[in-house]
Design a protein around this motif. Structure first.
Motif, PDB file in Angstrom:
ATOM      1  N   LYS A 319       0.726  -1.183   0.037  1.00 34.28           N
ATOM      2  CA  LYS A 319       0.078   0.037  -0.094  1.00 34.28           C
ATOM      3  C   LYS A 319       0.842   1.364  -0.050  1.00 34.28           C
ATOM      4  CE  LYS A 319      -3.804  -2.257   2.554  1.00 34.28           C
ATOM      5  NZ  LYS A 319      -2.986  -3.672   3.142  1.00 34.28           N
ATOM      6  N   THR A 320       0.246   2.299  -0.194  1.00 33.13           N
ATOM      7  CA  THR A 320       0.858   3.615  -0.247  1.00 33.13           C
ATOM      8  C   THR A 320       0.294   4.580   0.714  1.00 33.13           C
ATOM      9  OG1 THR A 320       1.530   3.382  -2.504  1.00 33.13           O
ATOM     10  CG2 THR A 320       1.828   5.480  -1.744  1.00 33.13           C
ATOM     11  N   ILE A 321       0.942   5.305   1.800  1.00 33.03           N
ATOM     12  CA  ILE A 321       0.557   6.160   2.600  1.00 33.03           C
ATOM     13  C   ILE A 321      -0.287   7.436   1.694  1.00 33.03           C
ATOM     14  CG2 ILE A 321       2.239   5.680   4.155  1.00 33.03           C
ATOM     15  CD1 ILE A 321       3.659   8.385   3.793  1.00 33.03           C
ATOM     16  N   ASP A 322      -1.102   8.084   2.501  1.00 31.95           N
ATOM     17  CA  ASP A 322      -1.677   9.339   2.039  1.00 31.95           C
ATOM     18  C   ASP A 322      -0.444  10.318   1.604  1.00 31.95           C
ATOM     19  OD1 ASP A 322      -2.817  12.096   2.391  1.00 31.95           O
ATOM     20  OD2 ASP A 322      -4.526  10.960   2.262  1.00 31.95           O
ATOM     21  N   PRO A 323      -0.900  10.930   0.228  1.00 32.07           N
ATOM     22  CA  PRO A 323       0.430  11.860  -0.114  1.00 32.07           C
ATOM     23  C   PRO A 323       0.302  13.041   0.645  1.00 32.07           C
ATOM     24  CG  PRO A 323      -1.597  12.043  -1.577  1.00 32.07           C
ATOM     25  CD  PRO A 323      -1.980  10.866  -0.492  1.00 32.07           C
ATOM     26  N   ASP A 324      -0.585  13.406   1.533  1.00 33.48           N
ATOM     27  CA  ASP A 324      -0.595  14.465   2.516  1.00 33.48           C
ATOM     28  C   ASP A 324       0.124  14.472   3.772  1.00 33.48           C
ATOM     29  OD1 ASP A 324      -1.508  16.271   0.414  1.00 33.48           O
ATOM     30  OD2 ASP A 324      -3.465  15.695   0.818  1.00 33.48           O
ATOM     31  N   VAL A 325       0.596  13.237   3.931  1.00 31.30           N
ATOM     32  CA  VAL A 325       1.360  12.669   5.318  1.00 31.30           C
ATOM     33  C   VAL A 325       2.776  12.422   5.316  1.00 31.30           C
ATOM     34  CG1 VAL A 325       0.939  11.191   7.009  1.00 31.30           C
ATOM     35  CG2 VAL A 325      -1.016  12.010   5.930  1.00 31.30           C
ATOM     36  N   ARG A 326       3.572  12.968   6.156  1.00 23.42           N
ATOM     37  CA  ARG A 326       4.765  12.359   6.292  1.00 23.42           C
ATOM     38  C   ARG A 326       4.500  11.273   7.565  1.00 23.42           C
ATOM     39  NH1 ARG A 326       3.337  17.588   7.335  1.00 23.42           N
ATOM     40  NH2 ARG A 326       4.712  17.645   9.189  1.00 23.42           N
ATOM     41  N   PHE A 327       5.780  10.208   7.222  1.00 21.24           N
ATOM     42  CA  PHE A 327       5.403   8.936   8.076  1.00 21.24           C
ATOM     43  C   PHE A 327       6.930   8.642   8.345  1.00 21.24           C
ATOM     44  CE2 PHE A 327       4.806   4.032   8.460  1.00 21.24           C
ATOM     45  CZ  PHE A 327       4.867   4.016   9.683  1.00 21.24           C
ATOM     46  N   ILE A 328       7.442   9.304   9.465  1.00 22.37           N
ATOM     47  CA  ILE A 328       8.526   8.854  10.249  1.00 22.37           C
ATOM     48  C   ILE A 328       8.810   7.697  10.959  1.00 22.37           C
ATOM     49  CG2 ILE A 328      10.529  10.014  11.504  1.00 22.37           C
ATOM     50  CD1 ILE A 328       9.145  12.715  10.830  1.00 22.37           C
ATOM     51  N   VAL A 329       9.930   7.080  10.579  1.00 28.85           N
ATOM     52  CA  VAL A 329      10.050   5.637  11.369  1.00 28.85           C
ATOM     53  C   VAL A 329      11.639   5.725  11.895  1.00 28.85           C
ATOM     54  CG1 VAL A 329      10.437   3.052  11.140  1.00 28.85           C
ATOM     55  CG2 VAL A 329       8.603   4.312   9.635  1.00 28.85           C
ATOM     56  N   ALA A 330      11.643   5.376  13.165  1.00 31.21           N
ATOM     57  CA  ALA A 330      12.918   5.540  13.771  1.00 31.21           C
ATOM     58  C   ALA A 330      13.027   4.111  14.522  1.00 31.21           C
ATOM     59  CB  ALA A 330      13.191   6.645  14.754  1.00 31.21           C
ATOM     60  N   PRO A 331      13.848   3.178  14.033  1.00 30.44           N
ATOM     61  CA  PRO A 331      14.207   1.945  14.752  1.00 30.44           C
ATOM     62  C   PRO A 331      14.848   2.355  16.098  1.00 30.44           C
ATOM     63  CG  PRO A 331      14.805   1.825  12.530  1.00 30.44           C
ATOM     64  CD  PRO A 331      14.612   3.458  12.812  1.00 30.44           C
ATOM     65  N   ALA A 332      14.431   1.470  17.041  1.00 26.88           N
ATOM     66  CA  ALA A 332      14.943   1.645  18.428  1.00 26.88           C
ATOM     67  C   ALA A 332      16.582   1.534  18.561  1.00 26.88           C
ATOM     68  CB  ALA A 332      14.252   0.753  19.240  1.00 26.88           C
ATOM     69  N   SER A 333      17.140   0.611  17.754  1.00 31.50           N
ATOM     70  CA  SER A 333      18.560   0.523  17.713  1.00 31.50           C
ATOM     71  C   SER A 333      18.975  -0.078  16.347  1.00 31.50           C
ATOM     72  CB  SER A 333      19.012  -0.722  18.792  1.00 31.50           C
ATOM     73  OG  SER A 333      18.350  -1.892  18.460  1.00 31.50           O
ATOM     74  N   LYS A 334      20.291   0.280  16.416  1.00 35.30           N
ATOM     75  CA  LYS A 334      21.105  -0.508  15.133  1.00 35.30           C
ATOM     76  C   LYS A 334      20.503  -1.964  14.779  1.00 35.30           C
ATOM     77  CE  LYS A 334      25.440  -1.273  15.073  1.00 35.30           C
ATOM     78  NZ  LYS A 334      26.897  -0.861  14.913  1.00 35.30           N
ATOM     79  N   GLN A 335      20.449  -2.696  15.944  1.00 29.68           N
ATOM     80  CA  GLN A 335      20.292  -4.077  15.816  1.00 29.68           C
ATOM     81  C   GLN A 335      18.777  -4.263  15.385  1.00 29.68           C
ATOM     82  OE1 GLN A 335      22.706  -6.518  16.304  1.00 29.68           O
ATOM     83  NE2 GLN A 335      20.834  -7.682  14.950  1.00 29.68           N
ATOM     84  N   VAL A 336      17.815  -3.497  15.879  1.00 30.61           N
ATOM     85  CA  VAL A 336      16.492  -3.791  15.395  1.00 30.61           C
ATOM     86  C   VAL A 336      16.523  -3.413  13.828  1.00 30.61           C
ATOM     87  CG1 VAL A 336      14.225  -2.484  15.467  1.00 30.61           C
ATOM     88  CG2 VAL A 336      15.568  -3.260  17.941  1.00 30.61           C
ATOM     89  N   TYR A 337      17.038  -2.198  13.529  1.00 28.19           N
ATOM     90  CA  TYR A 337      17.144  -1.765  12.267  1.00 28.19           C
ATOM     91  C   TYR A 337      17.549  -2.860  11.213  1.00 28.19           C
ATOM     92  CZ  TYR A 337      18.045   2.158   8.735  1.00 28.19           C
ATOM     93  OH  TYR A 337      17.841   2.869   7.581  1.00 28.19           O
ATOM     94  N   LEU A 338      19.004  -3.610  11.670  1.00 26.62           N
ATOM     95  CA  LEU A 338      19.438  -4.800  10.602  1.00 26.62           C
ATOM     96  C   LEU A 338      18.373  -5.948  10.927  1.00 26.62           C
ATOM     97  CD1 LEU A 338      22.920  -4.729  11.989  1.00 26.62           C
ATOM     98  CD2 LEU A 338      22.118  -3.933   9.732  1.00 26.62           C
ATOM     99  N   ASP A 339      17.841  -6.206  11.952  1.00 27.40           N
ATOM    100  CA  ASP A 339      16.937  -7.283  12.039  1.00 27.40           C
ATOM    101  C   ASP A 339      15.568  -6.901  11.057  1.00 27.40           C
ATOM    102  OD1 ASP A 339      18.502  -8.741  13.752  1.00 27.40           O
ATOM    103  OD2 ASP A 339      17.525  -8.105  15.550  1.00 27.40           O
ATOM    104  N   ALA A 340      15.108  -5.703  10.871  1.00 23.33           N
ATOM    105  CA  ALA A 340      14.149  -5.274  10.314  1.00 23.33           C
ATOM    106  C   ALA A 340      14.215  -5.343   8.970  1.00 23.33           C
ATOM    107  CB  ALA A 340      13.585  -3.982  10.720  1.00 23.33           C
ATOM    108  N   MET A 341      15.577  -4.966   8.654  1.00 26.72           N
ATOM    109  CA  MET A 341      15.914  -5.075   7.043  1.00 26.72           C
ATOM    110  C   MET A 341      16.054  -6.482   6.615  1.00 26.72           C
ATOM    111  SD  MET A 341      18.867  -2.152   6.088  1.00 26.72           S
ATOM    112  CE  MET A 341      19.781  -2.481   7.845  1.00 26.72           C
ATOM    113  N   GLU A 342      16.754  -7.311   7.558  1.00 28.28           N
ATOM    114  CA  GLU A 342      16.381  -9.000   7.054  1.00 28.28           C
ATOM    115  C   GLU A 342      15.282  -9.284   6.964  1.00 28.28           C
ATOM    116  OE1 GLU A 342      18.649 -12.936   8.763  1.00 28.28           O
ATOM    117  OE2 GLU A 342      19.003 -11.165   9.942  1.00 28.28           O
ATOM    118  N   ALA A 343      14.392  -8.959   7.722  1.00 30.00           N
ATOM    119  CA  ALA A 343      12.975  -9.113   7.709  1.00 30.00           C
ATOM    120  C   ALA A 343      12.125  -8.712   6.439  1.00 30.00           C
ATOM    121  CB  ALA A 343      12.173  -9.126   9.141  1.00 30.00           C
ATOM    122  N   GLY A 344      12.660  -7.761   5.878  1.00 29.23           N
ATOM    123  CA  GLY A 344      12.013  -7.069   4.874  1.00 29.23           C
ATOM    124  C   GLY A 344      10.929  -5.861   5.309  1.00 29.23           C
ATOM    125  N   TYR A 345      10.769  -5.618   6.614  1.00 33.34           N
ATOM    126  CA  TYR A 345      10.204  -4.580   7.214  1.00 33.34           C
ATOM    127  C   TYR A 345      10.412  -3.382   6.705  1.00 33.34           C
ATOM    128  CZ  TYR A 345       9.069  -8.587  10.408  1.00 33.34           C
ATOM    129  OH  TYR A 345       8.783  -9.604  11.070  1.00 33.34           O
TER     130      TYR A 345
END
Length: 428
Positions: A319-345
């Protein structure tokens, strides 16, 4: 005066760390297992140590300074403070988590610095997060933090405990964030002042450690010193997987004495929203459905863990977010970031229109990474929504679960995920 009655988790941990039997109300000098400060508080602690004439810490392996609130640095003044922290680490051997490592409250348990039964302090109010793994962890001022860094000890008043019993299966689309927001609505922002919260019940037992941390993290929003949970097998297994330290579970006695008992029927919960400008201004989501939003935030020390990113990714996939909305995502840690990339999130969230920023606190605390404009409404997984929290006192912050945030950025308005999106049972 101490008695022989059954003990709460808080009383047991303070007894172990002070070397004597204690009860609520006692003043103790206790050994601390870990001390942490972040870039907003570390410089004050460093200067306090200098004023004490102390140039070393009691145990460098038990002291950490984390650059997370303003990371990467948005200002030259902040850069100077980061340099002060790095220099302190080199001089004392203390642990330094530099820019990009993540949020202090994810790093301390994730990196194995604390385990069940420990006593930890942090120069940050949300240090109570580690209560989810049976740690009495609490926020202190920078001067007290400095004293503990120097001596390995600190004085405490053993708090009374409020027992929170949560039973029943969470409905689909309802999560641990909804439990703690609901409790905030019951007790109020000062309903647990200088008390410990102790969470139990079949609902808590069913939650993952990620989900439990969301609840413990927000104990301070009710005024509590700690948000404690028993060390069940999930906690023990989690501690052993993340740390070389041996857990020392501190579970409550059946006849422990509580100053108050609150019971919550999880089966009746619906998604909860904390409306501006206080965390206890809580309502069922129906009250604010269809309110337009201009920004969504997924992350923070409350809901920036892998499970939270997974919940949002499931809702936003394809899906695609509404064009008039900004969506900011901040992983809680580098490890979470890496794990989320590996999982495709991460790929799913970015494809949907998310902006992924450096692991840290920026969007939540308002130093950078997403300061809203005047009059804008923000739907956020953060833990605070007072005026100016995100950097603009003329914006309006609504607190909610990752599912609500993800569903809302799709439509550009607050949406009940239980009625429109693919969601799972909370804590799974």
């Amino acid at each position: 005066m101490s008695t022989k009655s059954g003990k709460t988790i808080a009383e047991k941990i303070f007894a172990t760390h002070s070397g004597r039997e204690v009860s609520a109300g006692d003043i103790v000098i206790a050994d601390v297992d870990f001390v942490m400060a972040q870039d907003g508080t570390s410089p004050l602690a460093i200067r306090a140590l200098e004023a004490m004439g102390v140039d070393q810490v009691f145990d460098p392996s038990k002291v950490a300074l984390v650059m997370d609130h303003s990371a990467p640095s948005p200002l030259e003044g902040v850069s100077a403070l980061h340099t002060m922290m790095r220099d302190f680490g080199k001089k004392t051997g203390s642990i330094i988590y530099d820019v990009g490592a993540g949020v202090c409250h994810q790093l301390v348990p994730e990196q194995g610095h604390v385990v069940a039964g420990d006593l930890a302090i942090g120069c940050d109010s949300h240090t109570c997060t580690y209560g989810a793994i049976n740690v009495f962890s609490t926020g202190v001022g920078s001067t007290d933090g400095a004293a503990a860094m120097a001596s390995g000890k600190l004085w405490f008043k053993v708090p009374e405990t409020i027992k929170v019993v949560v039973n029943g299966e969470l409905p689909c689309g309802v999560y641990s964030k909804d439990i703690i927001l609901h409790l905030a609505g019951i007790l109020g922002a000062d309903g647990a002042n200088y008390k410990a919260l102790e969470f139990c019940g079949s609902t808590i037992d069913a939650l993952s450690i990620d989900a439990r941390m969301t609840i413990s993290n927000m104990a301070i929003e009710l005024g509590a010193k700690a948000g404690l949970m028993a060390a069940d097998q999930k906690v023990i297994d989690w501690c052993l997987a993340h740390s070389d330290k041996e857990p020392r579970p501190a579970n409550p006695d059946a006849d422990a004495v509580y100053c108050q008992v609150v019971e919550i029927d999880a089966t009746k919960l619906v998604p909860q929203i904390a409306k501006p400008h206080t965390v206890d201004n809580v309502c069922d989501i129906d009250e604010v459905v269809d309110l337009p939003i201009q920004q969504g935030v997924l992350g923070t020390c409350t809901n920036g863990r892998l499970e939270d990113l997974a919940i949002a990714a499931k809702i936003l996939e394809g899906k695609t977010i509404d064009p008039d909305v900004r969506f900011i995502v901040a992983p809680a840690s580098k490890q979470v970031y890496l794990d989320a990339m590996e999982a495709g999130y991460i790929q799913t969230l970015v494809a949907a229109g998310a902006c992924v920023v450096t692991p840290g606190c920026g969007p939540c605390v308002g130093t950078h990474n997403g300061v809203p404009s005047d009059g804008e409404n923000v739907i956020s997984t953060a833990n605070r929504n007072f005026k100016g929290r995100m950097g603009n006192s003329n914006a309006f912050i609504y607190l909610a679960s990752p599912a609500v945030v993800a569903a809302s950025v799709l439509k550009g308005k607050i949406v009940d995920p239980t009625k429109c999106c693919c969601v799972s049972k909370g804590g799974e």
